[in-house]
Design a protein around this motif. Structure first.
Motif, mmCIF file in Angstrom:
data_model
loop_
_atom_site.group_PDB
_atom_site.id
_atom_site.type_symbol
_atom_site.label_atom_id
_atom_site.label_comp_id
_atom_site.label_asym_id
_atom_site.label_seq_id
_atom_site.Cartn_x
_atom_site.Cartn_y
_atom_site.Cartn_z
ATOM 1 N N SER A 28 0.823 -1.212 0.000
ATOM 2 C CA SER A 28 0.000 0.000 0.000
ATOM 3 C C SER A 28 0.855 1.259 0.000
ATOM 4 O O SER A 28 0.391 2.318 0.390
ATOM 5 C CB SER A 28 -0.928 -0.001 1.218
ATOM 6 O OG SER A 28 -1.726 -1.149 1.223
ATOM 7 N N GLY A 29 2.122 1.168 -0.422
ATOM 8 C CA GLY A 29 3.009 2.329 -0.373
ATOM 9 C C GLY A 29 2.665 3.347 -1.423
ATOM 10 O O GLY A 29 1.812 3.118 -2.278
ATOM 11 N N GLN A 30 3.362 4.485 -1.396
ATOM 12 C CA GLN A 30 3.112 5.568 -2.329
ATOM 13 C C GLN A 30 4.407 5.943 -3.022
ATOM 14 O O GLN A 30 5.453 6.049 -2.384
ATOM 15 C CB GLN A 30 2.521 6.779 -1.610
ATOM 16 C CG GLN A 30 2.191 7.926 -2.558
ATOM 17 C CD GLN A 30 1.384 8.997 -1.864
ATOM 18 O OE1 GLN A 30 0.885 8.774 -0.794
ATOM 19 N NE2 GLN A 30 1.286 10.141 -2.483
ATOM 20 N N VAL A 31 4.354 6.122 -4.366
ATOM 21 C CA VAL A 31 5.511 6.492 -5.180
ATOM 22 C C VAL A 31 5.309 7.928 -5.646
ATOM 23 O O VAL A 31 4.190 8.312 -6.021
ATOM 24 C CB VAL A 31 5.652 5.538 -6.388
ATOM 25 C CG1 VAL A 31 6.841 5.956 -7.248
ATOM 26 C CG2 VAL A 31 5.822 4.105 -5.910
ATOM 27 N N HIS A 32 6.379 8.687 -5.612
ATOM 28 C CA HIS A 32 6.280 10.109 -5.973
ATOM 29 C C HIS A 32 7.154 10.377 -7.185
ATOM 30 O O HIS A 32 8.322 9.974 -7.221
ATOM 31 C CB HIS A 32 6.730 10.970 -4.790
ATOM 32 C CG HIS A 32 6.585 12.453 -5.055
ATOM 33 N ND1 HIS A 32 7.561 13.193 -5.697
ATOM 34 C CD2 HIS A 32 5.568 13.309 -4.778
ATOM 35 C CE1 HIS A 32 7.158 14.441 -5.796
ATOM 36 N NE2 HIS A 32 5.946 14.535 -5.252
ATOM 37 N N TYR A 33 6.574 11.061 -8.218
ATOM 38 C CA TYR A 33 7.314 11.497 -9.390
ATOM 39 C C TYR A 33 7.024 12.973 -9.613
ATOM 40 O O TYR A 33 6.122 13.560 -8.990
ATOM 41 C CB TYR A 33 6.890 10.719 -10.650
ATOM 42 C CG TYR A 33 7.157 9.239 -10.609
ATOM 43 C CD1 TYR A 33 6.095 8.342 -10.509
ATOM 44 C CD2 TYR A 33 8.432 8.728 -10.675
ATOM 45 C CE1 TYR A 33 6.311 6.974 -10.473
ATOM 46 C CE2 TYR A 33 8.657 7.361 -10.636
ATOM 47 C CZ TYR A 33 7.603 6.486 -10.525
ATOM 48 O OH TYR A 33 7.821 5.147 -10.491
ATOM 49 N N SER A 34 7.751 13.529 -10.534
ATOM 50 C CA SER A 34 7.486 14.917 -10.922
ATOM 51 C C SER A 34 7.657 15.031 -12.431
ATOM 52 O O SER A 34 8.431 14.289 -13.042
ATOM 53 C CB SER A 34 8.440 15.884 -10.202
ATOM 54 O OG SER A 34 9.786 15.640 -10.581
ATOM 55 N N VAL A 35 6.894 15.977 -13.018
ATOM 56 C CA VAL A 35 6.947 16.198 -14.449
ATOM 57 C C VAL A 35 6.628 17.666 -14.716
ATOM 58 O O VAL A 35 5.832 18.278 -13.996
ATOM 59 C CB VAL A 35 5.931 15.281 -15.181
ATOM 60 C CG1 VAL A 35 4.529 15.612 -14.805
ATOM 61 C CG2 VAL A 35 6.116 15.375 -16.699
ATOM 62 N N LEU A 36 7.280 18.226 -15.729
ATOM 63 C CA LEU A 36 7.010 19.610 -16.098
ATOM 64 C C LEU A 36 5.709 19.695 -16.880
ATOM 65 O O LEU A 36 5.391 18.798 -17.674
ATOM 66 C CB LEU A 36 8.163 20.164 -16.948
ATOM 67 C CG LEU A 36 9.515 20.355 -16.252
ATOM 68 C CD1 LEU A 36 10.553 20.801 -17.262
ATOM 69 C CD2 LEU A 36 9.419 21.350 -15.103
ATOM 70 N N GLU A 37 4.946 20.774 -16.629
ATOM 71 C CA GLU A 37 3.743 20.965 -17.432
ATOM 72 C C GLU A 37 4.117 21.212 -18.893
ATOM 73 O O GLU A 37 5.249 21.559 -19.207
ATOM 74 C CB GLU A 37 2.924 22.143 -16.893
ATOM 75 C CG GLU A 37 3.584 23.492 -17.050
ATOM 76 C CD GLU A 37 2.632 24.642 -16.757
ATOM 77 O OE1 GLU A 37 1.442 24.485 -17.042
ATOM 78 O OE2 GLU A 37 3.092 25.673 -16.250
ATOM 79 N N GLU A 38 3.149 20.966 -19.775
ATOM 80 C CA GLU A 38 3.308 21.127 -21.219
ATOM 81 C C GLU A 38 4.361 20.168 -21.805
ATOM 82 O O GLU A 38 4.846 20.382 -22.917
ATOM 83 C CB GLU A 38 3.692 22.569 -21.589
ATOM 84 C CG GLU A 38 2.754 23.651 -21.094
ATOM 85 C CD GLU A 38 1.382 23.566 -21.727
ATOM 86 O OE1 GLU A 38 0.451 24.137 -21.170
ATOM 87 O OE2 GLU A 38 1.273 22.911 -22.782
ATOM 88 N N ALA A 39 4.683 19.095 -21.031
ATOM 89 C CA ALA A 39 5.623 18.113 -21.561
ATOM 90 C C ALA A 39 5.001 17.419 -22.774
ATOM 91 O O ALA A 39 3.795 17.200 -22.831
ATOM 92 C CB ALA A 39 5.993 17.095 -20.485
ATOM 93 N N LYS A 40 5.843 17.036 -23.725
ATOM 94 C CA LYS A 40 5.344 16.410 -24.947
ATOM 95 C C LYS A 40 4.837 15.007 -24.671
ATOM 96 O O LYS A 40 5.221 14.373 -23.689
ATOM 97 C CB LYS A 40 6.444 16.365 -26.012
ATOM 98 C CG LYS A 40 6.889 17.734 -26.504
ATOM 99 C CD LYS A 40 7.939 17.604 -27.593
ATOM 100 C CE LYS A 40 8.361 18.972 -28.110
ATOM 101 N NZ LYS A 40 9.394 18.856 -29.174
#
Length: 804
Positions: A28-40
């Protein structure tokens, strides 16, 4: 990893608890990512399967799937390599507005065993929005008497980005009179103003035009501009002034319409009309402020207008200006910050997604039926929601994350006991008083296809009148299937076969859904009396089951064929015209001719009757016609007073509704006994025009007698030769021989028991005519009668054969 353990039972229990806790956190863990808006599209976000500890080979077998509430199309997972990538355009401003934090929450679900993982993808801001001013041009009126260092408020630009991308700096065109000034206050708001650096002189410059530019701190930098048009006026020396530059007030979102928010008070040192003040919202006024508040122009009271909604807007910034009534009006300005306080006025919202319905009755315990999420737009305790399910049902909730649940199968199903369940989901918030909402989930238990469609009876008899219009409905077949849904959806089709030289589908068709049978073309009773075929009914199950039903379509006759006149063998003329020679010495009741006709219909429609039409001028004819045989006989003895040429008009009529008729013309030539041959003469011309051409009757009679005598002798010789040389042969349309129809002693007619006798020759097409001898022949002879009479019959047979 190998290790040894020497602890006691208590230590073992502690170790077991530790292992269970570790397993639960991994699932039940949680994974965190990040991404820039308007990415292709296709931009790499993270190795999701690897970070969750899942093998790539088990993603498809374990039904690996990603669920995102209302954002299903932004991110996607490649099941081949387990990589999370950008699927469609992500606009941070559309997704989260100006909130400092913006994330997309994903729920990853795998089966066998059921595991739920939570993934948070942070959307980072880029500088993709330029600063925007409320107006392209701003008009400002300044009296020339205003002292230097006087500030005039300006509307700053807004930037939809956040952070440094929305940090704005301003600059103005270089000039001697104005500069920009900014002020920060304890409420963390920044005010922009135009500072007068030098006294104005309207006589020198009446209007100043300056370009105000806003720059953000993003990379690359983006700008926005507004044109400042400053009009210099004379007169009023003092502008109204408020007690404060910024006012801060609060109001509950359920405040009644007209609730007082604040009572503003501005003062003006001038007297008279120059000191009278009018309050108004400073333009441009946002639609949100106009819809929520009103201001009294005389008293400065600001009151609520309509209904406020904390969930729609939590803070209003209202700019107010106080203008005096001098000849050159002067204005004072202030800003009111109205904070809307929350009340528990929103019921929880229940969202049900990813329904796996219907559920097979043999589904395993633990099967995920649906994903359920709850939310509440209120804040604090008013927005905290708990969820429950209907009791005494074979289903339960499994909590996967905050306000997210999975509806799973808790025990075995039995469709024969219960075919469907109605589950009620209840969500209740923590407000006082609390609000709650319910949602119903209908779970259907699926069946298997074990029943074939069944007709009420194996065979149907249908009666259709011939000459039906093309496409007419003649019958409807219906089959019932005891199964449910698709397994019970029946479709109909023809069992194709050949009907003679044509396919069955050229005669009839059946509607696949309604079972209506249509005749595609007009049916002809004379061509087809019975059409027998089968209709198949099949259900939509897998595999499909079906059954057939037989339809016997009887084509009923209609009176659509008029009587057809046939030429008499050995008589002159054609169909519809008969010519005969009659002795003047015959007595009453003697048959002198016969009118032959056939009707292609059957029954009463083919039952023919004959009528003799009255002669022209009303003269009584010495002849009559038999009603049903068509035999023309004398009513009395002929004498010298009777005309040598008799023209009779016979009307042939069937018994249909309405009756159809045909007309035959019979030309009788009366001759003396010494002039007539022993056998019946050849037929004379039947038309009225032929009578006018007979100038010398005696000459023609002599020629006719000689021709007939010669023909009889040649026919007898030919028949004897053929009889002795070879046995008789059968025609091309065998097996049957032509049926011989003879006259009886009393003038009636006998015929074969077949309704139609097919007469064929080796050279031409078969004929369906009824073959008959001339009424002047003797009755049919038996096998014991004399040879001379038989030879006379054979001669007549040859005459008929020559006609056919």
């Amino acid at each position: 990893m190998l290790f040894s353990w020497r602890g006691g039972p208590g230590a073992a229990s502690f170790l077991l608890s530790l292992l269970l806790l570790t397993s639960w956190e991994a699932g039940s863990g949680q994974v965190h990512y990040s991404v820039l808006e308007e990415a292709k599209h296709g931009t790499f976000v993270g190795r999701l399967a690897q970070d969750l500890g899942l093998e790539l080979a088990e993603l498809v077998p374990r039904q690996f799937r990603v669920v995102s509430k209302d954002r299903e199309d932004l991110l996607e997972v490649n099941l081949q390599n387990g990589i999370l990538f950008v699927n469609s355009r992500i606009d941070r401003e559309a997704l989260c507005g100006r909130n400092a934090e913006c994330s997309i929450h994903l729920e990853v679900i795998v089966d066998r065993p059921l595991q739920v993982f939570h993934v948070e993808v942070e959307v980072k801001d880029i500088n993709d929005n330029p600063p925007v001013f409320p107006e392209a041009k701003k008009r400002i009126i300044i009296a020339e008497s205003r002292p230097p260092e006087t500030r005039f408020p300006l509307d700053g630009a807004s930037d939809a980005d956040i952070g440094v991308n929305s940090a704005l700096t301003y600059r103005i065109d270089p000039n001697d009179y104005f500069a920009l000034g900014t002020q920060n206050n304890r409420e963390q708001t920044s005010s922009l103003s135009l500072v007068l650096r030098k006294s104005l002189d309207r006589e020198q410059i009446q209007e100043h035009s300056l370009l105000l530019t806003a720059n953000d701190a993003g990379k690359p930098e983006m700008t926005g501009t507004v044109q400042l048009l400053i009009a210099v006026l004379d007169v009023n020396d003092n502008a109204p002034e408020f007690d404060q530059f910024i006012y801060k007030v609060t109001v509950f979102e359920n405040a009644f319409n007209g609730t007082l928010v604040i009572n503003l008070n501005a003062t003006d040192l001038d007297e008279g009309t120059n000191g009278d003040i009018i309050y108004s919202f400073r333009r441009p006024v946002s639609p949100a402020v106009l819809n929520a508040f009103t201001i009294n122009p005389n008293s400065g009271e600001i009151r609520t207008k309509g209904k406020l909604d904390f969930e729609e807007k939590k803070l209003y910034e209202i700019s107010v200006e106080a203008i005096d009534k001098g000849n050159i009006p002067m204005a004072g300005h202030c800003t009111i910050l109205v904070e809307v306080l929350d009340v528990n006025d929103n019921i929880p919202q229940i969202t049900i997604t990813s329904l796996s319905l219907p559920v097979q009755e043999d589904a395993q315990v633990g099967t995920v039926i649906a994903l359920i999420s709850v939310s509440d737009r209120d804040s604090g305790a008013n927005g905290q929601v708990s969820c429950s399910l209907t009791s005494h049902v074979p289903f339960k909730f499994v909590s996967t994350f905050k306000n997210y649940y999975s509806l799973v199968l808790d025990s075995a199903l039995d469709r024969e006991s219960v075919s469907d369940y109605t589950l009620v989901v209840t969500a209740r918030d923590g407000g006082s008083p609390s609000l709650w909402a319910t949602a119903s989930v209908s779970v259907e238990v699926a069946d298997v296809n074990d029943n074939a469609p069944a007709f009420a009876q194996p065979e149907y008899t249908v009666f259709v009148r011939e000459n039906n219009p093309p496409g007419c409905h003649i019958f409807t077949v219906s089959a019932r299937d005891a199964d449910a849904r698709e397994n019970a959806r029946v479709s109909y089709s023809l069992v194709e076969r050949r009907v003679g030289e044509r396919a069955l589908s050229s005669y009839v068709s059946v509607h696949a859904e309604s079972g209506k049978v249509y005749a595609l073309q007009p049916l002809d009773h004379e061509e087809l009396e019975l059409l027998q075929f089968q209709v198949s009914a099949r259900d939509a199950g897998v595999p499909p089951l079906g059954s057939n039903v037989t339809l016997q379509v009887f084509v009923l006759d209609e009176n659509d064929n008029a009587p057809a006149l046939l030429p008499l063998p050995g008589a002159g003329g054609g169909a519809g015209a008969v010519s005969e020679l009659v002795w003047r010495s015959v007595g009453a009741g003697h048959v002198v001719a016969k009118v032959r006709a056939v009707d292609a219909d059957s029954g009463y429609n083919a039952w023919l009757s004959y009528e003799l039409q009255p002669a022209a001028g009303g003269a009584r004819s010495p002849f009559r016609v038999a009603l049903y045989t068509g035999e023309i006989s004398t009513t009395r003895s002929l004498d010298e007073a009777d005309s040598p040429r008799q023209r009779l008009l016979v009307l042939v009529k069937d018994h249909g509704e309405p009756a159809l008729t045909a007309t035959a013309t019979v030309l009788l030539s009366l001759v003396e006994s010494g002039q007539a041959p022993k056998a019946s003469s050849r037929a004379l011309a039947g038309a009225a025009g032929a009578e006018a051409a007979l100038v010398d009757v005696n000459v023609y009679l002599i020629v006719a007698i000689c021709a007939v005598s010669s023909l009889l002798v040649l026919t007898l010789l030919l028949y004897t030769a053929l009889r002795c040389s070879a046995p008789p042969t059968v025609g091309a349309c065998a097996p049957g021989k032509p049926t011989l129809v003879c006259s009886s002693a009393v003038g009636s007619w006998s015929y074969s028991q077949q309704r139609r006798q097919r007469l064929c020759s080796g050279e031409g097409a078969p004929k369906t005519d009824l073959m008959a001898f001339s009424p002047s022949l003797p009755p049919c002879l038996s096998s014991t009668e004399g040879t001379g009479e038989r030879e006379a019959d054979l001669e007549r047979l040859k005459e008929v054969s020559s006609y056919l």
